[in-house]
Every structure is written in structure tokens, then in C-alpha cells.
Design a protein around this motif. Structure first.
Motif, PDB file in Angstrom:
ATOM      1  N   HIS A 249      34.658  15.592  19.602  1.00  0.00           N
ATOM      2  CA  HIS A 249      33.224  15.767  19.870  1.00  0.00           C
ATOM      3  C   HIS A 249      32.408  15.498  18.605  1.00  0.00           C
ATOM      4  O   HIS A 249      31.376  14.803  18.648  1.00  0.00           O
ATOM      5  N   GLU A 250      32.879  16.049  17.477  1.00  0.00           N
ATOM      6  CA  GLU A 250      32.161  15.824  16.218  1.00  0.00           C
ATOM      7  C   GLU A 250      32.191  14.345  15.831  1.00  0.00           C
ATOM      8  O   GLU A 250      31.197  13.801  15.332  1.00  0.00           O
ATOM      9  N   ALA A 251      33.337  13.700  16.073  1.00  0.00           N
ATOM     10  CA  ALA A 251      33.442  12.279  15.737  1.00  0.00           C
ATOM     11  C   ALA A 251      32.500  11.440  16.593  1.00  0.00           C
ATOM     12  O   ALA A 251      31.881  10.488  16.113  1.00  0.00           O
ATOM     13  N   VAL A 252      32.380  11.804  17.879  1.00  0.00           N
ATOM     14  CA  VAL A 252      31.462  11.076  18.765  1.00  0.00           C
ATOM     15  C   VAL A 252      30.028  11.257  18.304  1.00  0.00           C
ATOM     16  O   VAL A 252      29.233  10.300  18.262  1.00  0.00           O
ATOM     17  N   GLU A 253      29.672  12.523  17.952  1.00  0.00           N
ATOM     18  CA  GLU A 253      28.318  12.765  17.461  1.00  0.00           C
ATOM     19  C   GLU A 253      28.058  11.998  16.158  1.00  0.00           C
ATOM     20  O   GLU A 253      26.982  11.415  15.960  1.00  0.00           O
ATOM     21  N   THR A 254      29.046  12.022  15.266  1.00  0.00           N
ATOM     22  CA  THR A 254      28.900  11.301  13.995  1.00  0.00           C
ATOM     23  C   THR A 254      28.745   9.806  14.233  1.00  0.00           C
ATOM     24  O   THR A 254      27.921   9.128  13.601  1.00  0.00           O
ATOM     25  N   GLN A 255      29.545   9.281  15.169  1.00  0.00           N
ATOM     26  CA  GLN A 255      29.442   7.859  15.487  1.00  0.00           C
ATOM     27  C   GLN A 255      28.066   7.521  16.037  1.00  0.00           C
ATOM     28  O   GLN A 255      27.443   6.509  15.671  1.00  0.00           O
TER      29      GLN A 255
END
Length: 289
Positions: A242-248
Motif C-alpha cells: 500500500h505504501e509503495a503504491v502511494e509512493t508510486q
């Protein structure tokens, strides 16, 4: 060719070869005009899987079978002597030997292209424990001609076919005279010994079941811990994803904003360059005139 030799051969064969080989030996006996032997061979019953495995253990792992038989004799003696410490030590040895024999039987089954079901394993356990508790069962197992699994009754009686016992040879001595009836006292002693043997066997079964329950509980706890660790790891991975998707998503937005700013700056540079060029040209024009 005699019945003993044929029986020893048949009960040592792979299970699928029993029936065709029995038929072949029956035909040989008929060809030798020995109809009585042919009829006896015909009556030799094919063993079920459990009996076949025990028969193979007698042949392939006879040392362990003899150890089990010796433990049975020692346990019966310790039961008569009411030696609790000795019984506990022998019971522990009995469990170890039986576990080893069951494992060896499973390997024999696998080598023979067969699987041992839970029911078959239970019956195999019962047969091996009966070998310890019951002298009659011990004799039947040692003969290597079982046709079905055994259960201990605490007595010497067995639910087996007659071919499990070896026939007396032609040179066997004549039977002894019929013994006098035992006194009530002797019968009482024997009944007490049999009852104590039954109690000892029951205790052994309880100990084995308790050990199996404890092992299963330990395995369950380990499985639950593994499941909890896997759940925790999955939750961490879910959060990281989830954090990686938000960061992306944020990075894409930042890249678009940076691209727009770059484009505006580039256009500004181009405009400034044109103004500079125009101003330079305007400044030089009067001088030329």
C-alpha cells in the motif's frame, strides 16, 4: 513339496504374486497325484495388507521382530512380579521398537507400490502390541504366515486361520498323555496373570495414545505459530505494498509537476533568448545607419 514349504514361499511373496503362485503349486500337487496336498494349498488364505506387512517384517527385519518378542516375554514376567519400574522401562522400549517396525513396514509398502492408510497403520500397531501382550499372537507373528491383523485379548486365543501355525512334521514325537485338570487355585493364578497382562497392555496403549496426542498437540502449536507468523508477514507485505503504491502515485504526480515546470522554464528561456536577440539587433541598427 510339502505344505510347510509352500506356505513359507507363499507368505513371503509380493502380495500380487500370492494367488497365481498358489494356483501353480496346487496344480503341481495335482500333477503329482497328491490331491490332499492340493486341497490344503488351495485353502491357504491370501493375507490382507497388514498381515502381509507383518509377514515381510518377519523375513526382512527379523532381528527387530525377535527384539519385540523378547520384550513381550520380559513384560509378562515383570507383570507377574508386579515390578512397576521394570514395566515402565520395558514399555518405553516397546514403543520405540514398534515405532521403528511401523516405519519399516511403511517403507516395505512403498517399495511394493502400496500405500498404508490410517486404518491399516492402526491395525498394524494393534498387531504389534498384541505380539507383546499375547503369547499366542507372538507365536503366530513369529511363524510369518498371518492372514489378517491381530488384536490382543489378554489371552492366548487368536482370530487367525490354522495355517498360521506350523504343522508338526512326520517325525514329531507322539502327543503326551492328557494332563489332569488344573486346580481352582492354579486356574485363579493364571486368570490373575492374564488379567495383569491385560492391564499392562492397556497401560501401554494409553501411554502410546498419550504420546501420540502430545506429539499432535506440539505439531498443532507449531502449525498455529507458523500460521500467525505468515499472517503477520502477509500484513506487513500488504502495508508495504500500500505504501509503495502511494509512493508510486505521488512520484508520478511529482514527475508530472516537474515536467510541467521544466517545460515552462524551457519556454521562458526560449522567450528570453528571442528578446535578447531582438534587443541586440535593435541596439546595433543606428550604428549601422
Amino acid at each position: 513339496m510339502d505344505l510347510d514349504a509352500v506356505a513359507d514361499e507363499l507368505y513371503g511373496l509380493p502380495l500380487d504374486e500370492f494367488v497365481p503362485t498358489r494356483k501353480a503349486r496346487e496344480e503341481q500337487a495335482k500333477g503329482a497325484h497328491n490331491k490332499g496336498l492340493a486341497a490344503q494349498i488351495h485353502r491357504l488364505a491370501k493375507p490382507n495388507l497388514v498381515a502381509w506387512l507383518v509377514n515381510q517384517l518377519v523375513r526382512e527385519h527379523n532381528g527387530d521382530i525377535q527384539t519385540l518378542l523378547a520384550l513381550g516375554s520380559a513384560m509378562r514376567e515383570a507383570t507377574v512380579a508386579l515390578s512397576g519400574d521394570r514395566l515402565r522401562d520395558l514399555s518405553r522400549q516397546q514403543h520405540e521398537v514398534i515405532r521403528g517396525l511401523v516405519h519399516q513396514a511403511e517403507q516395505l509398502a512403498t517399495a511394493g507400490g502400496r500405500q498404508v492408510s490410517t486404518d491399516a497403520t492402526r491395525s498394524l500397531d494393534e498387531t504389534l502390541y498384541a505380539t507383546v501382550a499375547d503369547p499366542g499372537a507372538a507365536d503366530a507373528v513369529a511363524a510369518g504366515r498371518l492372514t489378517a491383523g491381530l488384536r490382543s485379548t489378554g489371552l492366548a486365543s487368536l482370530e487367525t486361520t490354522g495355517n498360521n501355525q506350523r504343522r508338526p512334521s512326520a517325525t514329531s514325537p507322539p502327543p503326551k498323555a492328557k494332563a489332569q485338570p488344573r486346580t481352582n487355585q492354579h486356574q485363579g493364578v493364571e486368570q490373575r496373570e492374564r488379567a495383569e497382562a491385560t492391564v499392562a497392555q492397556a497401560k501401554s496403549v494409553v501411554e502410546a495414545a498419550t504420546q501420540a496426542r502430545d506429539d499432535a498437540q506440539a505439531a498443532l502449536q507449531q502449525a498455529e505459530q507458523s500460521e500467525a507468523h505468515a499472517s503477520d508477514r502477509m500484513e506487513r507485505l500488504r502495508r508495504e505494498l500500500h505504501e509503495a503504491v502511494e509512493t508510486q502515485s505521488k512520484t508520478k504526480t511529482d514527475r508530472r509537476n516537474a515536467q510541467s515546470a521544466f517545460d515552462r522554464a524551457a519556454r521562458g528561456v526560449e522567450d528570453a533568448q528571442r528578446r535578447l536577440t531582438d534587443a541586440t539587433a535593435e541596439r546595433e541598427r543606428p550604428a549601422r545607419e
